[in-house]
Design a protein around this motif. Sequence first.
Motif, mmCIF file in Angstrom:
data_model
loop_
_atom_site.group_PDB
_atom_site.id
_atom_site.type_symbol
_atom_site.label_atom_id
_atom_site.label_comp_id
_atom_site.label_asym_id
_atom_site.label_seq_id
_atom_site.Cartn_x
_atom_site.Cartn_y
_atom_site.Cartn_z
ATOM 1 N N TRP A 90 0.842 -1.202 0.000
ATOM 2 C CA TRP A 90 0.000 0.000 0.000
ATOM 3 C C TRP A 90 0.877 1.252 0.000
ATOM 4 C CZ3 TRP A 90 -4.502 0.569 4.096
ATOM 5 C CH2 TRP A 90 -5.325 1.634 3.730
ATOM 6 N N VAL A 91 1.892 1.278 0.872
ATOM 7 C CA VAL A 91 2.800 2.423 0.954
ATOM 8 C C VAL A 91 3.598 2.565 -0.338
ATOM 9 C CG1 VAL A 91 4.839 3.342 2.136
ATOM 10 C CG2 VAL A 91 2.977 2.325 3.465
ATOM 11 N N GLN A 92 4.108 1.437 -0.867
ATOM 12 C CA GLN A 92 4.917 1.478 -2.086
ATOM 13 C C GLN A 92 4.121 2.015 -3.269
ATOM 14 O OE1 GLN A 92 8.141 1.172 -0.758
ATOM 15 N NE2 GLN A 92 8.531 0.084 -2.661
ATOM 16 N N TRP A 93 2.880 1.532 -3.413
ATOM 17 C CA TRP A 93 2.067 1.957 -4.558
ATOM 18 C C TRP A 93 1.637 3.416 -4.424
ATOM 19 C CZ3 TRP A 93 -1.531 -1.971 -7.375
ATOM 20 C CH2 TRP A 93 -0.770 -3.082 -7.775
ATOM 21 N N ARG A 94 1.360 3.873 -3.221
ATOM 22 C CA ARG A 94 0.999 5.282 -3.029
ATOM 23 C C ARG A 94 2.158 6.194 -3.422
ATOM 24 N NH1 ARG A 94 -3.231 7.236 -0.237
ATOM 25 N NH2 ARG A 94 -1.950 8.960 0.533
ATOM 26 N N ARG A 95 3.369 5.763 -3.106
ATOM 27 C CA ARG A 95 4.541 6.560 -3.471
ATOM 28 C C ARG A 95 4.773 6.587 -4.977
ATOM 29 N NH1 ARG A 95 8.865 4.209 0.997
ATOM 30 N NH2 ARG A 95 8.131 5.426 2.805
ATOM 31 N N SER A 96 4.408 5.485 -5.658
ATOM 32 C CA SER A 96 4.712 5.342 -7.082
ATOM 33 C C SER A 96 3.588 5.846 -7.982
ATOM 34 C CB SER A 96 4.980 3.871 -7.412
ATOM 35 O OG SER A 96 6.023 3.357 -6.609
ATOM 36 N N ARG A 97 2.455 6.208 -7.402
ATOM 37 C CA ARG A 97 1.276 6.546 -8.212
ATOM 38 C C ARG A 97 1.580 7.703 -9.150
ATOM 39 N NH1 ARG A 97 -4.012 7.217 -4.835
ATOM 40 N NH2 ARG A 97 -2.613 8.685 -3.769
ATOM 41 N N ASP A 98 1.152 7.544 -10.413
ATOM 42 C CA ASP A 98 1.380 8.593 -11.401
ATOM 43 C C ASP A 98 0.121 9.444 -11.562
ATOM 44 O OD1 ASP A 98 -0.423 7.235 -13.083
ATOM 45 O OD2 ASP A 98 1.185 6.164 -14.121
ATOM 46 N N GLY A 99 0.197 10.425 -12.445
ATOM 47 C CA GLY A 99 -0.924 11.342 -12.635
ATOM 48 C C GLY A 99 -2.141 10.719 -13.279
ATOM 49 N N LEU A 100 -2.008 9.525 -13.852
ATOM 50 C CA LEU A 100 -3.136 8.854 -14.496
ATOM 51 C C LEU A 100 -3.855 7.912 -13.549
ATOM 52 C CD1 LEU A 100 -1.465 8.011 -17.938
ATOM 53 C CD2 LEU A 100 -2.930 9.962 -17.364
#
Length: 221
Positions: A90-100
């Motif tokens: 959850w933490v990793q994906w929140r950090r990696s989330r892009d503008g799309l």
Amino acid sequence: MDLVRWLFDAQLHIGSQTILWREVVGNVFGLLSALGGMRRKVWAWPIGIIGNALLFTVFLGAVFHTPNPVNLLGQAARQLMFIVVSVYGWVQWRRSRDGLGAAVEPRWAGWKARVFIVLALVGGTALLTPLFTALGSYQPVWADAWIFTGSLLATYGMAKGWVEFWLIWVAVDLVGTPLLFSAGYYASGLMYIFYGAFTLTGFFVWARTRRRLPHETPAPA
């Protein structure tokens, strides 16, 4: 509290078989989490955690005095493992989330990581089998250990964005489906059959997404 009490006690009767509704609901949340994972959405992780908490109580049938008094220690323990690793994901994906709105960029794990996955899956199964046997897990115990180890590796691979994590789930489903049916967990067994097809689809979706990206970088192990 009334809703929680109902969810904990409610049963579905099909012929001579009794299925807990929380087993059904927990698997539905798991399916929604898998769908969110295929679409690379951050909400896949908290949805999965809810399903894990429900299924933890299901797979300790003898402890919670359910109509199916069978303990699948690997299945139960992996729900706790899912919760811990899902917080990391959850933490990793929140950090990696892009503008799309996509939370992670799919990438191939690379041969070093693939060798590690295979060795860890086989080695982890061998190490956990005698432990689960001593604790009284359902036979064949190696299958329970395989499911736990594979689930850990697949969840970690999903957090890292490895395309191959879907194939680890396929390996888990192939062993998990007959084990769950033999132990009387029919709702979960049926869901595993569906998961098998779904995870193959997820693999091809992520692989196609990887090919569309402008460059290929092997993921660090």
